[in-house]
Design an enzyme around this catalytic site. Structure first.
Site, PDB file in Angstrom:
ATOM      1  N   ARG A  48       0.694  -1.029   0.004  1.00  6.19           N
ATOM      2  CA  ARG A  48      -0.050   0.065   0.135  1.00  6.19           C
ATOM      3  C   ARG A  48       0.991   1.143   0.001  1.00  6.19           C
ATOM      4  O   ARG A  48       1.737   1.442   0.956  1.00  6.19           O
ATOM      5  CB  ARG A  48      -1.072  -0.196   1.102  1.00  6.19           C
ATOM      6  CG  ARG A  48      -1.623   1.194   1.356  1.00  6.19           C
ATOM      7  CD  ARG A  48      -2.536   1.283   2.426  1.00  6.19           C
ATOM      8  NE  ARG A  48      -3.982   0.618   1.785  1.00  6.19           N
ATOM      9  CZ  ARG A  48      -5.143   0.528   2.493  1.00  6.19           C
ATOM     10  NH1 ARG A  48      -5.336   1.317   3.577  1.00  6.19           N
ATOM     11  NH2 ARG A  48      -6.014  -0.313   1.925  1.00  6.19           N
ATOM     12  N   HIS A  94      -7.373   0.682  -6.374  1.00  9.83           N
ATOM     13  CA  HIS A  94      -7.490  -0.252  -5.065  1.00  9.83           C
ATOM     14  C   HIS A  94      -8.332  -1.642  -5.595  1.00  9.83           C
ATOM     15  O   HIS A  94      -9.306  -1.522  -5.434  1.00  9.83           O
ATOM     16  CB  HIS A  94      -8.413   0.648  -4.268  1.00  9.83           C
ATOM     17  CG  HIS A  94      -8.394  -0.032  -2.732  1.00  9.83           C
ATOM     18  ND1 HIS A  94      -7.601  -1.158  -2.417  1.00  9.83           N
ATOM     19  CD2 HIS A  94      -9.181   0.326  -1.747  1.00  9.83           C
ATOM     20  CE1 HIS A  94      -7.725  -1.515  -1.128  1.00  9.83           C
ATOM     21  NE2 HIS A  94      -8.871  -0.476  -0.642  1.00  9.83           N
ATOM     22  N   GLN A 127     -10.376  -4.155  -3.415  1.00 11.22           N
ATOM     23  CA  GLN A 127     -11.422  -3.759  -2.911  1.00 11.22           C
ATOM     24  C   GLN A 127     -12.528  -4.026  -3.815  1.00 11.22           C
ATOM     25  O   GLN A 127     -13.667  -4.711  -3.564  1.00 11.22           O
ATOM     26  CB  GLN A 127     -11.760  -2.159  -2.837  1.00 11.22           C
ATOM     27  CG  GLN A 127     -12.821  -1.771  -1.915  1.00 11.22           C
ATOM     28  CD  GLN A 127     -13.004  -2.133  -0.373  1.00 11.22           C
ATOM     29  OE1 GLN A 127     -12.243  -2.210   0.253  1.00 11.22           O
ATOM     30  NE2 GLN A 127     -14.504  -2.935  -0.486  1.00 11.22           N
ATOM     31  N   ASP A 175     -17.252   7.034  -1.997  1.00 12.55           N
ATOM     32  CA  ASP A 175     -15.899   6.867  -0.991  1.00 12.55           C
ATOM     33  C   ASP A 175     -15.824   8.222  -0.225  1.00 12.55           C
ATOM     34  O   ASP A 175     -16.409   9.284  -0.545  1.00 12.55           O
ATOM     35  CB  ASP A 175     -15.108   6.469  -1.922  1.00 12.55           C
ATOM     36  CG  ASP A 175     -13.661   6.020  -1.252  1.00 12.55           C
ATOM     37  OD1 ASP A 175     -13.604   5.952  -0.049  1.00 12.55           O
ATOM     38  OD2 ASP A 175     -12.739   6.028  -1.927  1.00 12.55           O
ATOM     39  N   CYS A 201     -16.399   1.757   0.392  1.00 12.32           N
ATOM     40  CA  CYS A 201     -15.142   0.506   0.823  1.00 12.32           C
ATOM     41  C   CYS A 201     -14.905   0.819   2.474  1.00 12.32           C
ATOM     42  O   CYS A 201     -14.105  -0.208   2.804  1.00 12.32           O
ATOM     43  CB  CYS A 201     -13.991   1.093  -0.127  1.00 12.32           C
ATOM     44  SG  CYS A 201     -13.340   2.632   0.147  1.00 12.32           S
ATOM     45  N   ARG A 230     -13.355  -8.895   2.069  1.00 10.53           N
ATOM     46  CA  ARG A 230     -12.034  -8.600   1.760  1.00 10.53           C
ATOM     47  C   ARG A 230     -11.087  -9.823   2.158  1.00 10.53           C
ATOM     48  O   ARG A 230     -10.113 -10.180   1.269  1.00 10.53           O
ATOM     49  CB  ARG A 230     -11.346  -7.602   2.450  1.00 10.53           C
ATOM     50  CG  ARG A 230     -11.967  -6.015   2.001  1.00 10.53           C
ATOM     51  CD  ARG A 230     -11.508  -5.729   0.786  1.00 10.53           C
ATOM     52  NE  ARG A 230     -10.279  -5.398   0.692  1.00 10.53           N
ATOM     53  CZ  ARG A 230      -9.565  -4.545   0.883  1.00 10.53           C
ATOM     54  NH1 ARG A 230     -10.069  -3.422   1.694  1.00 10.53           N
ATOM     55  NH2 ARG A 230      -8.268  -4.549   0.969  1.00 10.53           N
TER      56      ARG A 230
HETATM   57  N1  NVA Z   1     -10.131   6.341  -1.294  1.00  8.41           N
HETATM   58  C1  NVA Z   1      -9.733   6.162  -0.065  1.00  8.41           C
HETATM   59  C2  NVA Z   1      -9.869   4.548   0.139  1.00  8.41           C
HETATM   60  C3  NVA Z   1      -9.555   3.916   1.445  1.00  8.41           C
HETATM   61  C4  NVA Z   1      -9.775   2.575   1.623  1.00  8.41           C
HETATM   62  C5  NVA Z   1      -8.262   6.549   0.063  1.00  8.41           C
HETATM   63  O1  NVA Z   1      -7.231   6.278  -0.626  1.00  8.41           O
HETATM   64  O2  NVA Z   1      -8.001   7.074   1.228  1.00  8.41           O
HETATM   65  N1   CP Z   2     -11.134  -0.444   2.329  1.00 11.48           N
HETATM   66  C1   CP Z   2     -10.066  -0.438   3.054  1.00 11.48           C
HETATM   67  O1   CP Z   2      -8.894  -0.596   2.076  1.00 11.48           O
HETATM   68  O2   CP Z   2      -9.885  -0.225   4.395  1.00 11.48           O
HETATM   69  P1   CP Z   2      -8.366  -0.068   5.101  1.00 11.48           P
HETATM   70  O3   CP Z   2      -7.985   1.176   4.739  1.00 11.48           O
HETATM   71  O4   CP Z   2      -8.799  -0.166   6.543  1.00 11.48           O
HETATM   72  O5   CP Z   2      -7.457  -1.296   4.868  1.00 11.48           O
END
Ligand code: NVA
Ligand code: CP
Length: 305
Positions: A104, A131, A134, A218, A258, A286
């Site tokens: 990540r 992502h 997800q 989101d 998500c 997930r």
């Molecule tokens: N769009 C959000 C998704 C978190 C799972 C982010 O990147 O923070």
């Molecule tokens: N939806 C998701 O990826 O959640 P986290 O940021 O908690 O991993």
């Protein structure tokens, strides 16, 4: 088997993605029956997190434990990556020790550079651009609730962010129609939209949700955009998923997010906590869908000799 990566949904064929969804449903049933299934004994997953996570970390780590393997959590605070060791060097070293790696991070190009130097499969656990993990959980959830997503209509309301981009890829790979309503200046990458798929942009959320089988949103400010929060709250004010907006979708439309969510911003509490919301099933999936992904990348398909 050649090393396969999962950097976006386009790294797998539509047929392989359909297989993964069915396999995730099977693995979930096996777990619910209490069946012990440990195909990854002694295998190790390296987990590189440069951003926060609850669901992604816990689902990958738990999945490896279920499979009889192990996972190592690596944050920039504890590793030399955080002190500037080149990503290419880190990739060579980590992939000489562990069997599979998830990352990540911020720039998608960083993930691609890592994968280019890795001897083992690399999974995108979220970048600024995509992502894909997800989406496996989201599609699994839709299929469990409503059957095939092929030919259905999905409405994306809000930011043209990493999740929206993965929905664009998913629309093409899984064969659904995608309606997107984002405020001006916050739409998805036009190059992605132009690449194909049944993608339609709308100026107003109410137009986008018309005929939708699934409504998705989101956060307005993603990780790394915290200092844009106030500006984004202003720009996105008319993009909240409210009960009134849900009422304009199909009667049996589902709601997904998500998570983490901000009630009163991108979604009203009555929607996310209401009867059309499947966010808890979505979060749980997930675990099951990523188990299917880990198994597929390390062992290949399980439904063929
Ligand atoms: N769009 C959000 C998704 C978190 C799972 C982010 O990147 O923070
Ligand atoms: N939806 C998701 O990826 O959640 P986290 O940021 O908690 O991993």
């Amino acid at each position: 088997m050649n090393t396969r990566h999962f950097l976006t949904l386009r790294d797998l064929s539509p047929e392989e993605l359909d297989y993964l969804i069915q396999r995730a449903i099977t693995l979930k049933q096996m777990q619910q029956r209490g069946e012990i299934y440990q195909p990854l004994k002694n295998r190790v997953l390296g987990m590189v997190f440069e951003k926060s996570s609850t669901r992604t970390r816990v689902s990958f780590e738990t999945g490896m434990v279920h499979f009889g393997g192990h996972a190592i959590f690596l944050s920039p605070r504890d590793t030399q990556l955080g002190r500037g060791e080149p990503i290419e060097d880190s990739a060579r070293v980590l992939s000489s020790m562990v069997d599979i790696i998830m990352i990540r991070t911020y720039e998608h190009s960083k993930l691609e550079r890592f994968a280019a130097y890795s001897r083992v499969p690399v999974i995108n656990a979220l970048t600024d651009q995509f992502h894909p993990c997800q989406l496996l959980a989201d599609v699994q959830t839709f299929v469990e609730q409503r059957g095939s997503i092929r030919g259905r209509t999905v409405a994306w309301i809000g930011d043209g962010n990493n999740m929206c981009h993965s929905y664009i890829n998913a629309a093409e790979q899984f064969g659904f129609r995608l309606h997107i309503a984002a405020p001006e200046g916050f739409g998805p990458d036009p190059a992605l939209v132009a690449r194909g798929g049944d993608i339609h942009l709308f100026a107003h959320p109410a137009e986008a949700v018309t005929n939708a089988d699934l409504v998705v949103t989101d956060v307005w400010a993603s990780m790394g955009q915290e200092d844009e929060q106030a500006e984004r709250e202003r720009a996105f004010r008319d993009y909240q998923v409210t009960p009134e907006l849900m009422a304009q979708a199909k009667d049996d439309a589902l709601f997904m997010h998500c998570l983490p969510a901000h009630r009163g911003e991108e979604v009203a509490a009555e929607v996310i906590d209401g009867p059309q919301s499947v966010v808890w099933q979505e979060a749980e999936n997930r675990l099951h869908s990523q188990k299917a992904l880990l198994e597929f990348l390390l062992l290949g398909r399980r439904d063929r000799p």
